[in-house]
Design a protein around this motif. Structure first.
Motif, PDB file in Angstrom:
ATOM      1  N   ASN A  81       0.866  -1.784  -0.590  1.00  0.00           N
ATOM      2  CA  ASN A  81       0.211  -0.294   0.069  1.00  0.00           C
ATOM      3  C   ASN A  81       1.034   1.280   0.344  1.00  0.00           C
ATOM      4  OD1 ASN A  81      -2.357  -1.468  -0.028  1.00  0.00           O
ATOM      5  ND2 ASN A  81      -2.546  -1.706   1.507  1.00  0.00           N
ATOM      6  N   ASN A  82       1.816   1.547   0.383  1.00  0.00           N
ATOM      7  CA  ASN A  82       2.470   2.567   0.705  1.00  0.00           C
ATOM      8  C   ASN A  82       3.793   2.773  -0.660  1.00  0.00           C
ATOM      9  OD1 ASN A  82       1.885   3.502   3.643  1.00  0.00           O
ATOM     10  ND2 ASN A  82       4.137   2.269   4.497  1.00  0.00           N
ATOM     11  N   HIS A  83       4.219   1.385  -1.303  1.00  0.00           N
ATOM     12  CA  HIS A  83       5.042   1.655  -2.263  1.00  0.00           C
ATOM     13  C   HIS A  83       4.108   2.372  -3.510  1.00  0.00           C
ATOM     14  CE1 HIS A  83       7.332   0.551  -5.799  1.00  0.00           C
ATOM     15  NE2 HIS A  83       6.305  -0.367  -6.756  1.00  0.00           N
ATOM     16  N   PHE A  84       2.527   1.655  -4.022  1.00  0.00           N
ATOM     17  CA  PHE A  84       1.787   2.492  -4.042  1.00  0.00           C
ATOM     18  C   PHE A  84       0.657   3.420  -3.611  1.00  0.00           C
ATOM     19  CE2 PHE A  84       1.507  -2.005  -6.146  1.00  0.00           C
ATOM     20  CZ  PHE A  84       1.617  -1.023  -7.505  1.00  0.00           C
ATOM     21  N   LYS A  85       0.732   4.160  -2.776  1.00  0.00           N
ATOM     22  CA  LYS A  85       0.931   5.040  -2.267  1.00  0.00           C
ATOM     23  C   LYS A  85       0.935   6.308  -2.999  1.00  0.00           C
ATOM     24  CE  LYS A  85      -0.358   8.071   2.911  1.00  0.00           C
ATOM     25  NZ  LYS A  85      -0.032   8.438   2.567  1.00  0.00           N
ATOM     26  N   VAL A  86       2.875   6.186  -2.752  1.00  0.00           N
ATOM     27  CA  VAL A  86       4.273   7.034  -3.076  1.00  0.00           C
ATOM     28  C   VAL A  86       2.990   7.835  -4.836  1.00  0.00           C
ATOM     29  CG1 VAL A  86       5.810   7.278  -3.765  1.00  0.00           C
ATOM     30  CG2 VAL A  86       5.705   6.528  -2.259  1.00  0.00           C
ATOM     31  N   LYS A  87       3.394   6.217  -5.415  1.00  0.00           N
ATOM     32  CA  LYS A  87       2.732   6.387  -6.892  1.00  0.00           C
ATOM     33  C   LYS A  87       1.647   7.728  -6.727  1.00  0.00           C
ATOM     34  CE  LYS A  87       4.294   2.104  -8.764  1.00  0.00           C
ATOM     35  NZ  LYS A  87       6.234   2.513  -8.471  1.00  0.00           N
ATOM     36  N   ILE A  88       0.806   6.927  -6.039  1.00  0.00           N
ATOM     37  CA  ILE A  88      -0.737   7.537  -5.728  1.00  0.00           C
ATOM     38  C   ILE A  88      -0.493   9.727  -5.955  1.00  0.00           C
ATOM     39  CG2 ILE A  88      -3.311   7.675  -5.167  1.00  0.00           C
ATOM     40  CD1 ILE A  88      -2.937   4.725  -5.142  1.00  0.00           C
ATOM     41  N   GLU A  89       0.049   9.584  -4.625  1.00  0.00           N
ATOM     42  CA  GLU A  89       0.093  11.006  -4.791  1.00  0.00           C
ATOM     43  C   GLU A  89       1.079  11.918  -4.999  1.00  0.00           C
ATOM     44  OE1 GLU A  89       0.407  10.730  -0.685  1.00  0.00           O
ATOM     45  OE2 GLU A  89      -1.347   9.438  -0.345  1.00  0.00           O
ATOM     46  N   GLU A 138       2.317  13.982  -8.386  1.00  0.00           N
ATOM     47  CA  GLU A 138       1.252  14.715  -9.656  1.00  0.00           C
ATOM     48  C   GLU A 138       2.410  13.956 -10.927  1.00  0.00           C
ATOM     49  OE1 GLU A 138      -0.598  18.079  -9.018  1.00  0.00           O
ATOM     50  OE2 GLU A 138      -0.677  18.048  -6.814  1.00  0.00           O
ATOM     51  N   GLU A 139       3.592  14.272 -10.254  1.00  0.00           N
ATOM     52  CA  GLU A 139       4.782  14.313 -10.911  1.00  0.00           C
ATOM     53  C   GLU A 139       4.069  13.104 -11.789  1.00  0.00           C
ATOM     54  OE1 GLU A 139       6.788  16.164 -14.182  1.00  0.00           O
ATOM     55  OE2 GLU A 139       6.053  17.912 -12.402  1.00  0.00           O
ATOM     56  N   TYR A 140       4.615  11.804 -10.873  1.00  0.00           N
ATOM     57  CA  TYR A 140       4.289  10.248 -11.604  1.00  0.00           C
ATOM     58  C   TYR A 140       3.278  10.333 -12.664  1.00  0.00           C
ATOM     59  CZ  TYR A 140       3.901   5.527 -11.063  1.00  0.00           C
ATOM     60  OH  TYR A 140       4.095   3.677 -11.391  1.00  0.00           O
ATOM     61  N   ARG A 141       1.824  11.335 -12.324  1.00  0.00           N
ATOM     62  CA  ARG A 141       0.603  10.477 -12.191  1.00  0.00           C
ATOM     63  C   ARG A 141       0.929  11.173 -13.726  1.00  0.00           C
ATOM     64  NH1 ARG A 141      -3.221   8.765  -8.955  1.00  0.00           N
ATOM     65  NH2 ARG A 141      -4.239   8.150 -10.793  1.00  0.00           N
TER      66      ARG A 141
END
Length: 170
Positions: free
Chosen positions: A39-47, A49-52
């Protein structure tokens, strides 16, 4: 029975492709990482904006980024590198399905799509990196002709974990 289709992913699919990966990791890798680590691995990605934004751009620019849909709703993803110049680069880099839609033949359909694309580009071999302890995925790759040719360690979820490289000749 619901209709299964495969199409090129769209930038607007970015949120669901991330969710597919997240849910698939929770099921496939729960014996490797804790739920909190995933969940933490994906939370970093989800939050991030630049990654998204970059993720949307990667989807739009990669002609070999596909989603499998049931009744037009994406349930699985396939991302490929197709390189007709440097043949060692050819790879399936991301291949996940929502857990509740596994075992319906969707993975096989996507895998066959990948093989057909490689063949159309006169590519006779490709690779897939997988977590060594991903037994379900490993069995799928072996069943479809993959042979382990290498092993290495990589940091995922703040852990050093062993990965294997499957090679496929087509």
């Amino acid at each position: 029975m619901a209709e299964i289709t495969i199409r090129k992913a769209l930038g607007s699919d970015e949120p669901i492709t991330l969710d597919i990966r997240h849910k698939a990791w929770l099921k496939a890798y729960n014996h490797i990482f804790t739920e909190e680590e995933i969940n933490n691995h994906f939370k970093v990605k989800i939050e991030n904006e630049e990654y998204r934004k970059n993720s949307v751009k990667r989807i739009e620019e990669n002609d070999n980024y596909f989603v499998a849909c049931i009744d037009n709703k994406p349930v699985a993803i396939l991302i490929m590198v197709v390189d007709t110049i440097n043949k060692e680069n050819n790879e399936i880099v991301c291949f996940y399905c929502y857990p509740e839609h596994q075992r319906l033949g969707i993975g096989k359909m996507l895998f066959e799509k990948a093989i057909n694309i490689f063949k159309q580009n006169n590519i006779s071999q490709f690779k897939v990196e997988a977590l060594k302890e991903n037994f379900v995925g490993g069995n799928f790759y072996k069943k479809h002709g993959g042979i382990i040719v290498d092993e290495f360690k990589k940091e995922l979820c703040h852990k050093q974990v062993p990965l294997v490289i499957f090679n496929f000749n087509i």
